[in-house]
Design an enzyme around this catalytic site. Structure first.
Site, PDB file in Angstrom:
ATOM      1  N   CYS A   1      21.191 -58.034 -43.509  1.00 49.36           N
ATOM      2  CA  CYS A   1      21.900 -57.005 -44.275  1.00 49.36           C
ATOM      3  C   CYS A   1      22.021 -57.503 -45.716  1.00 49.36           C
ATOM      4  O   CYS A   1      21.670 -58.639 -46.015  1.00 49.36           O
ATOM      5  CB  CYS A   1      23.296 -56.796 -43.722  1.00 49.36           C
ATOM      6  SG  CYS A   1      23.302 -56.427 -41.961  1.00 49.36           S
TER       7      CYS A   1
ATOM      8  N   ARG B   1      16.598 -55.166 -47.569  1.00 52.50           N
ATOM      9  CA  ARG B   1      17.217 -55.987 -46.524  1.00 52.50           C
ATOM     10  C   ARG B   1      17.736 -55.166 -45.350  1.00 52.50           C
ATOM     11  O   ARG B   1      18.161 -55.705 -44.337  1.00 52.50           O
ATOM     12  CB  ARG B   1      18.366 -56.798 -47.132  1.00 52.50           C
ATOM     13  CG  ARG B   1      17.912 -57.740 -48.204  1.00 52.50           C
ATOM     14  CD  ARG B   1      19.081 -58.396 -48.860  1.00 52.50           C
ATOM     15  NE  ARG B   1      19.748 -59.347 -47.993  1.00 52.50           N
ATOM     16  CZ  ARG B   1      19.491 -60.645 -47.950  1.00 52.50           C
ATOM     17  NH1 ARG B   1      18.560 -61.158 -48.714  1.00 52.50           N
ATOM     18  NH2 ARG B   1      20.161 -61.445 -47.132  1.00 52.50           N
TER      19      ARG B   1
ATOM     20  N   TRP C   1      21.441 -53.527 -41.572  1.00 52.38           N
ATOM     21  CA  TRP C   1      20.368 -53.418 -40.591  1.00 52.38           C
ATOM     22  C   TRP C   1      21.046 -53.718 -39.259  1.00 52.38           C
ATOM     23  O   TRP C   1      21.483 -54.843 -38.998  1.00 52.38           O
ATOM     24  CB  TRP C   1      19.263 -54.437 -40.875  1.00 52.38           C
ATOM     25  CG  TRP C   1      18.123 -54.328 -39.918  1.00 52.38           C
ATOM     26  CD1 TRP C   1      17.209 -53.309 -39.833  1.00 52.38           C
ATOM     27  CD2 TRP C   1      17.770 -55.255 -38.880  1.00 52.38           C
ATOM     28  NE1 TRP C   1      16.324 -53.554 -38.804  1.00 52.38           N
ATOM     29  CE2 TRP C   1      16.637 -54.730 -38.202  1.00 52.38           C
ATOM     30  CE3 TRP C   1      18.305 -56.474 -38.440  1.00 52.38           C
ATOM     31  CZ2 TRP C   1      16.038 -55.373 -37.128  1.00 52.38           C
ATOM     32  CZ3 TRP C   1      17.703 -57.114 -37.373  1.00 52.38           C
ATOM     33  CH2 TRP C   1      16.566 -56.569 -36.735  1.00 52.38           C
TER      34      TRP C   1
ATOM     35  N   ASN D   1      27.180 -60.411 -43.333  1.00 52.15           N
ATOM     36  CA  ASN D   1      25.769 -60.519 -42.967  1.00 52.15           C
ATOM     37  C   ASN D   1      25.678 -61.663 -41.977  1.00 52.15           C
ATOM     38  O   ASN D   1      26.243 -62.728 -42.210  1.00 52.15           O
ATOM     39  CB  ASN D   1      24.925 -60.816 -44.217  1.00 52.15           C
ATOM     40  CG  ASN D   1      23.442 -60.909 -43.898  1.00 52.15           C
ATOM     41  OD1 ASN D   1      22.995 -60.466 -42.848  1.00 52.15           O
ATOM     42  ND2 ASN D   1      22.683 -61.473 -44.827  1.00 52.15           N
ATOM     43  N   GLY D   2      24.999 -61.452 -40.859  1.00 54.35           N
ATOM     44  CA  GLY D   2      24.873 -62.507 -39.848  1.00 54.35           C
ATOM     45  C   GLY D   2      25.314 -62.007 -38.496  1.00 54.35           C
ATOM     46  O   GLY D   2      25.404 -60.804 -38.265  1.00 54.35           O
TER      47      GLY D   2
ATOM     48  N   GLU E   1      -3.657 -58.214 -38.138  1.00 52.72           N
ATOM     49  CA  GLU E   1      -2.808 -57.929 -39.295  1.00 52.72           C
ATOM     50  C   GLU E   1      -3.052 -56.492 -39.786  1.00 52.72           C
ATOM     51  O   GLU E   1      -2.107 -55.780 -40.138  1.00 52.72           O
ATOM     52  CB  GLU E   1      -3.089 -58.964 -40.407  1.00 52.72           C
ATOM     53  CG  GLU E   1      -2.399 -58.721 -41.731  1.00 52.72           C
ATOM     54  CD  GLU E   1      -0.882 -58.676 -41.656  1.00 52.72           C
ATOM     55  OE1 GLU E   1      -0.296 -58.991 -40.620  1.00 52.72           O
ATOM     56  OE2 GLU E   1      -0.269 -58.257 -42.665  1.00 52.72           O
TER      57      GLU E   1
ATOM     58  N   LYS F   1      -0.135 -53.725 -39.944  1.00 52.80           N
ATOM     59  CA  LYS F   1       0.214 -52.974 -41.165  1.00 52.80           C
ATOM     60  C   LYS F   1       0.234 -51.491 -40.867  1.00 52.80           C
ATOM     61  O   LYS F   1       1.160 -50.774 -41.260  1.00 52.80           O
ATOM     62  CB  LYS F   1      -0.811 -53.218 -42.285  1.00 52.80           C
ATOM     63  CG  LYS F   1      -0.745 -54.500 -43.054  1.00 52.80           C
ATOM     64  CD  LYS F   1       0.475 -54.700 -43.901  1.00 52.80           C
ATOM     65  CE  LYS F   1       1.608 -55.290 -43.144  1.00 52.80           C
ATOM     66  NZ  LYS F   1       1.787 -56.715 -43.097  1.00 52.80           N
TER      67      LYS F   1
ATOM     68  N   GLU G   1       3.224 -50.444 -38.413  1.00 52.46           N
ATOM     69  CA  GLU G   1       4.606 -50.580 -38.871  1.00 52.46           C
ATOM     70  C   GLU G   1       4.975 -49.578 -39.967  1.00 52.46           C
ATOM     71  O   GLU G   1       6.134 -49.226 -40.090  1.00 52.46           O
ATOM     72  CB  GLU G   1       4.906 -52.013 -39.305  1.00 52.46           C
ATOM     73  CG  GLU G   1       4.263 -52.446 -40.593  1.00 52.46           C
ATOM     74  CD  GLU G   1       4.638 -53.861 -40.991  1.00 52.46           C
ATOM     75  OE1 GLU G   1       5.736 -54.316 -40.682  1.00 52.46           O
ATOM     76  OE2 GLU G   1       3.802 -54.501 -41.642  1.00 52.46           O
TER      77      GLU G   1
ATOM     78  N   HIS H   1     -12.939 -55.886 -21.119  1.00 51.46           N
ATOM     79  CA  HIS H   1     -12.128 -56.347 -19.989  1.00 51.46           C
ATOM     80  C   HIS H   1     -10.888 -55.474 -19.786  1.00 51.46           C
ATOM     81  O   HIS H   1      -9.929 -55.902 -19.147  1.00 51.46           O
ATOM     82  CB  HIS H   1     -11.729 -57.817 -20.191  1.00 51.46           C
ATOM     83  CG  HIS H   1     -12.907 -58.737 -20.234  1.00 51.46           C
ATOM     84  ND1 HIS H   1     -13.691 -58.997 -19.130  1.00 51.46           N
ATOM     85  CD2 HIS H   1     -13.479 -59.422 -21.257  1.00 51.46           C
ATOM     86  CE1 HIS H   1     -14.676 -59.823 -19.468  1.00 51.46           C
ATOM     87  NE2 HIS H   1     -14.565 -60.089 -20.760  1.00 51.46           N
TER      88      HIS H   1
ATOM     89  N   LYS I   1      13.524 -56.451 -44.003  1.00 55.51           N
ATOM     90  CA  LYS I   1      12.607 -57.414 -44.623  1.00 55.51           C
ATOM     91  C   LYS I   1      12.615 -58.769 -43.924  1.00 55.51           C
ATOM     92  O   LYS I   1      11.605 -59.439 -43.873  1.00 55.51           O
ATOM     93  CB  LYS I   1      12.955 -57.561 -46.100  1.00 55.51           C
ATOM     94  CG  LYS I   1      11.953 -58.379 -46.892  1.00 55.51           C
ATOM     95  CD  LYS I   1      10.607 -57.704 -46.974  1.00 55.51           C
ATOM     96  CE  LYS I   1       9.536 -58.600 -47.525  1.00 55.51           C
ATOM     97  NZ  LYS I   1       8.206 -58.216 -47.044  1.00 55.51           N
TER      98      LYS I   1
HETATM   99  C1  F6R Z   1       5.134 -57.338 -41.364  1.00 55.26           C
HETATM  100  C2  F6R Z   1       6.230 -58.222 -41.681  1.00 55.26           C
HETATM  101  C3  F6R Z   1       6.847 -59.013 -40.587  1.00 55.26           C
HETATM  102  C4  F6R Z   1       7.156 -60.437 -41.088  1.00 55.26           C
HETATM  103  C5  F6R Z   1       7.926 -61.224 -40.011  1.00 55.26           C
HETATM  104  C6  F6R Z   1       8.163 -62.654 -40.439  1.00 55.26           C
HETATM  105  O1  F6R Z   1       4.661 -56.695 -42.501  1.00 55.26           O
HETATM  106  O2  F6R Z   1       6.637 -58.322 -42.799  1.00 55.26           O
HETATM  107  O3  F6R Z   1       6.049 -59.051 -39.456  1.00 55.26           O
HETATM  108  O4  F6R Z   1       5.956 -61.062 -41.393  1.00 55.26           O
HETATM  109  O5  F6R Z   1       9.144 -60.611 -39.753  1.00 55.26           O
HETATM  110  O6  F6R Z   1       8.869 -62.706 -41.633  1.00 55.26           O
HETATM  111  P1  F6R Z   1       8.942 -64.018 -42.495  1.00 55.26           P
HETATM  112  O7  F6R Z   1       7.592 -64.305 -42.988  1.00 55.26           O
HETATM  113  O8  F6R Z   1       9.913 -63.705 -43.592  1.00 55.26           O
HETATM  114  O9  F6R Z   1       9.435 -65.107 -41.584  1.00 55.26           O
END
Ligand code: F6R
Length: 612
Positions: free
Chosen positions: A2, A27, A76, A102-103, A484, A488, A491, A507, A607
Site C-alpha cells: 500500500c 503501489r 492493495w 502498510n504491511g 514473459e 505481460k 496481466e 504432450h 507493483k
Molecule cells: C509482472 C511483474 C511481477 C513482478 C513480481 C516480482 O510484470 O511486475 O510479476 O515481476 O511481482 O516483483 P519484484 O521484481 O519487485 O520482486
C-alpha cells in the site's frame, strides 16, 4: 503493498495528501482515504475503488480540506475486501486517533479478540484496525502519542509502517517502521512522511530513511527519531536526487509505453558504467567478484518477471561458467529441502526489493551461509539488508505495474555479472570475452531500432485483440522470453496466455489448438533448436492455429510460415532474449490498450507484493 503519505505544515493539507497518493498509485488502487486534523477534530474521507473516487468525494468539500496535518493511504487489499469500510485511515473508537498502515499484522486475530473482550468495537475486516484501538488503549495509559505508539507496537508481530495522528496533538504525526519502508521528507516549515519518494518528489530536497525498529515524531519545524524504547536516535539526512520528471508520462499515453521506450538508454548507461575507461571486462563496483566467483553452485531466486530474467541467466551462466545453476521461484524455495551452503552463490532478483517471498528466501539462503548477491532497482529497499554484493539496476522508478524496463535492466546486469564471473573463473577465454563484449555493446542501438520501427506490432495487435487465449512457445534460452511475453499479455489485457516449452506442446497443450487459439512462437534462426521450432509451428498450423512469430529480420522461413511476424535485428543467440522481449512487451501493451484496459493499473495487482 500500500502507499502512505503524511503532511504537517501550512500548505493545503488535503490536496497535498491527494497529490502524494496520486504518485503512489502504482503501489495499490483498491481504495484510498485521508484523515485531516482540523484543530479540534479529525475528519476522514474514504472511497472504495480507484483514487479518482476519492477525488470525486472531496471535490465539493474543498472547505473541509484545510487542516494543520493529515495522513493518507492507498490500498492493495490483503485482509478484508476492497470496501470503503476496510479503506484506511482507521479511526479509534473514541474518534480521537487515526492511522494508516502498510504491511501485515500477523497476530491481529488474537489482538482483536483481546481488544473485543475489553469492549472495543471493530468496524472493518482488516488487520490494521487492531492497531487503532490498541494505540487508543495505550494513549489512555501514557497520555502522549509517542508513548502510546511505542508501547503499542510492542504488542504487534509482523511487518508495519504506520502514520498516526491524535486529536489532542495537532501538528504532529508519529511514523513507525518495522520491515516496511518509510521515509520522512524535510521541508521548510513543513514536513512529510511517505512510503516512497514519488509521494514527495519536487516538494522536499532532504529525506530521512527510517530504519526498522524506529519511529519519528514529525511536526512542522522538527523531526525526532526514536527507537521503540523511546531512546533518541541520531539520523542521517540524504538528498533526493530525483526530478519530478521521473514520475511524469512525458507525453506518452501510459507509463508502460514510456518505460518500454526508455529501455535502450538504460541498457546503454549500464554498459557504459560497467565498461568505463575502455576496459574489456565489466567492472561491477558493488560486487565482491572474487568471493562470488569461488562458488561451486549458483541459485537464482525471484518471482514473476524477475524470475524470467533469472531463468535466462540460468542458461547463460551454465554456458559461460560451467557450474550448476538452479533457478527457483522464491515462494517455492522456502519450502524445498535446502542444499544451500557456504559454497553457494545465491542471487536474489527483485525490482522493488520489497517482494516478501524473495526476501524470505534470500534470508534463508543467508542463514545457510551463501554469498548473497542482490539485483534490485531500489537500493534503499529491504532486500538490500541481506546482500553481501549488490547490482543496482539503475532503471529509474518503474511506475507501470507491468515490469518492462526493469526486466531488460535485469538481463543486462546478469549478462555483465556472467562475464565478470567468467573472467574471474577463467571459464571463457579472452577472445570469447572480447567477442561477447563487442556484441553486448551493440545491443542498445539494436533495441532502439526495434522500438523505433514498431508500427507492425500495433497492426498485429489489431489482428489478435479479439482472441481470448494464446499460447507462447519457445525452446532453450528463449523459453523464459515466451513465458514473459505471455505474462505481460495476461496481466494487462486479461487474455489467457501461457508459455510452454515448444517440445512439450505435443504432450498435452496441443489439445487446446484450433482456429481460436493463436500460437506465438519465439525463435532465432541459425541455432540448434530452430528446425525443431519450425516443426512445432507446423504442428500448430496443422491444427488451424493462427501462427504468430517473433524472429530475426530476414528469416525467410519464418516469413513464409507465419501469418504475422514481428522481427528484431539478428544478434548472438545468448543475447537474443533482450531484443525479443521488446516486441512482446509492445504487443501486450497494444492489445491491452485496444481492449480499453487500464494498462498501468491492471486489476488485482500491485507493483510489489509484500505478503507471502
Ligand atoms: C509482472 C511483474 C511481477 C513482478 C513480481 C516480482 O510484470 O511486475 O510479476 O515481476 O511481482 O516483483 P519484484 O521484481 O519487485 O520482486
Amino acid at each position: 503493498m500500500c502507499g502512505i503519505v503524511g503532511y504537517v505544515g501550512v500548505g493545503d493539507v488535503g490536496n497535498i495528501l491527494l497529490s502524494g497518493l496520486k504518485n503512489l498509485e502504482y503501489r495499490g488502487y483498491d481504495s484510498a482515504g485521508i484523515a485531516l486534523h482540523n484543530n479540534d477534530r479529525i475528519d476522514i474521507f474514504k472511497a472504495a475503488g480507484k483514487l479518482e473516487n476519492l477525488y470525486e468525494l472531496v471535490s465539493d468539500q474543498q472547505d473541509k480540506l484545510a487542516a494543520t496535518s493529515g495522513i493518507g493511504h492507498i490500498r492493495w487489499a490483503t485482509h478484508g475486501k476492497a470496501t470503503t469500510k476496510n479503506a484506511h485511515p482507521h479511526l479509534s473508537n473514541n474518534g480521537q486517533l487515526a492511522l494508516v498502515h502498510n504491511g501485515i499484522i500477523e497476530n491481529y486475530k488474537s489482538l482483536r479478540e483481546e481488544l473485543e473482550r475489553e469492549g472495543y468495537v471493530f468496524l472493518s475486516e482488516t488487520d490494521t484496525e487492531v492497531a487503532a484501538h490498541l494505540f487508543e488503549r495505550e494513549y489512555k495509559k501514557w497520555g502522549t502519542l509517542e508513548a502510546a505508539v511505542s508501547s503499542g507496537v510492542k504488542y504487534l508481530k509482523g511487518a508495519f509502517a504506520f502514520c498516526v495522528i491524535h486529536q489532542n496533538e495537532p501538528e504532529k504525526i508519529v511514523a513507525v517502521r518495522q520491515n516496511v519502508p518509510l521515509i520522512v521528507g524535510l521541508g521548510e516549515g513543513e514536513n512529510f512522511v511517505a512510503s516512497d519518494i514519488p509521494a514527495i518528489v519536487g516538494k522536499v530536497r532532504k529525506i530521512v530513511y527510517l530504519n526498522d525498529g524506529e519511529m519519528a515524531t514529525v511536526s512542522r519545524n522538527a523531526v525526532s527519531v526514536y527507537d521503540f524504547n523511546g531512546r533518541k536516535v541520531d539520523y542521517r539526512t540524504e538528498y533526493v536526487d530525483m526530478s519530478p520528471d521521473v514520475i511524469s508520462k512525458r507525453g506518452y499515453p501510459h507509463f508502460m509505453l514510456k518505460e518500454i521506450h526508455e529501455q535502450q538508454d538504460i541498457v546503454r548507461h549500464l554498459l557504459q558504467d560497467a565498461y568505463a575507461d575502455g576496459q574489456k571486462i565489466p567492472v561491477l563496483q558493488k560486487v565482491h567478484i572474487e568471493e562470488a566467483a569461488k562458488a561451486e553452485k549458483i541459485e537464482i531466486i525471484a518471482c514473476g518477471t524477475s524470475l524470467h530474467a533469472a531463468a535466462v541467466a540460468g542458461f547463460v551462466f551454465e554456458e559461460w561458467l560451467k557450474i550448476p545453476v538452479s533457478v527457483i521461484a522464491a515462494s517455492e524455495y522456502i519450502y524445498r529441502c535446502c542444499l544451500t551452503d557456504e559454497k553457494t552463490l545465491t542471487i536474489g532478483i527483485s525490482q522493488s526489493g520489497e517482494t516478501a517471498d524473495t526476501i524470505t528466501a534470500v534470508k534463508r539462503a543467508k542463514e545457510h551461509g551463501a554469498h548473497i548477491l542482490v539485483l534490485t532497482n531500489r537500493e534503499d529497499s529491504s532486500i538490500v539488508r541481506y546482500a553481501d554484493s549488490r547490482l543496482p539496476l539503475k532503471a529509474g522508478i518503474e511506475v507501470s505495474v507491468a515490469a518492462t524496463k526493469s526486466y531488460t535492466a535485469q538481463l543486462t546486469c546478469l549478462y555483465l555479472l556472467g562475464l565478470a564471473l567468467a573472467a574471474e573463473r577463467r571459464s571463457l577465454s579472452l577472445d570469447e570475452l572480447g567477442q561477447l563484449h563487442d556484441e553486448l555493446r551493440q545491443l542498445p542501438t539494436k533495441m532502439e531500432k526495434v522500438l523505433n520501427e514498431a508500427e507492425n506490432v500495433k497492426a498485429a495487435a489489431e489482428k489478435l485483440k479479439n482472441y481470448h487465449q494464446m499460447i507462447y512457445i519457445a525452446r532453450g534460452i528463449n523459453l523464459p522470453t515466451a513465458m514473459e511475453g505471455a505474462l505481460k499479455l495476461k496481466e494487462i489485457s486479461y487474455v489467457n496466455a501461457n508459455g510452454y516449452a515448444a517440445g512439450e506442446l505435443k504432450h498435452g497443450p496441443i489439445a487446446l489448438l484450433d482456429e481460436n487459439m493463436p500460437v506465438m512462437a519465439v525463435l532465432t534462426p541459425g541455432n540448434r533448436v530452430y528446425d525443431k521450432m519450425i516443426s512445432n509451428c507446423e504442428e500448430a498450423r496443422a491444427r488451424h492455429s493462427l501462427l504468430v512469430g517473433v524472429s530475426f529480420d530476414e528469416d525467410k522461413t519464418a516469413e513464409r510460415l507465419f501469418d504475422l511476424l514481428l522481427t528484431v535485428p539478428p544478434v548472438t543467440e545468448v543475447f537474443s532474449p533482450l531484443l525479443l522481449a521488446l516486441p512482446l512487451q509492445l504487443l501486450a501493451y497494444h492489445i491491452a490498450d485496444l481492449l480499453g484496459r487500464e494498462v498501468d493499473r491492471p486489476r488485482n495487482l500491485a507493483k510489489s507484493v509484500t505478503v507471502e
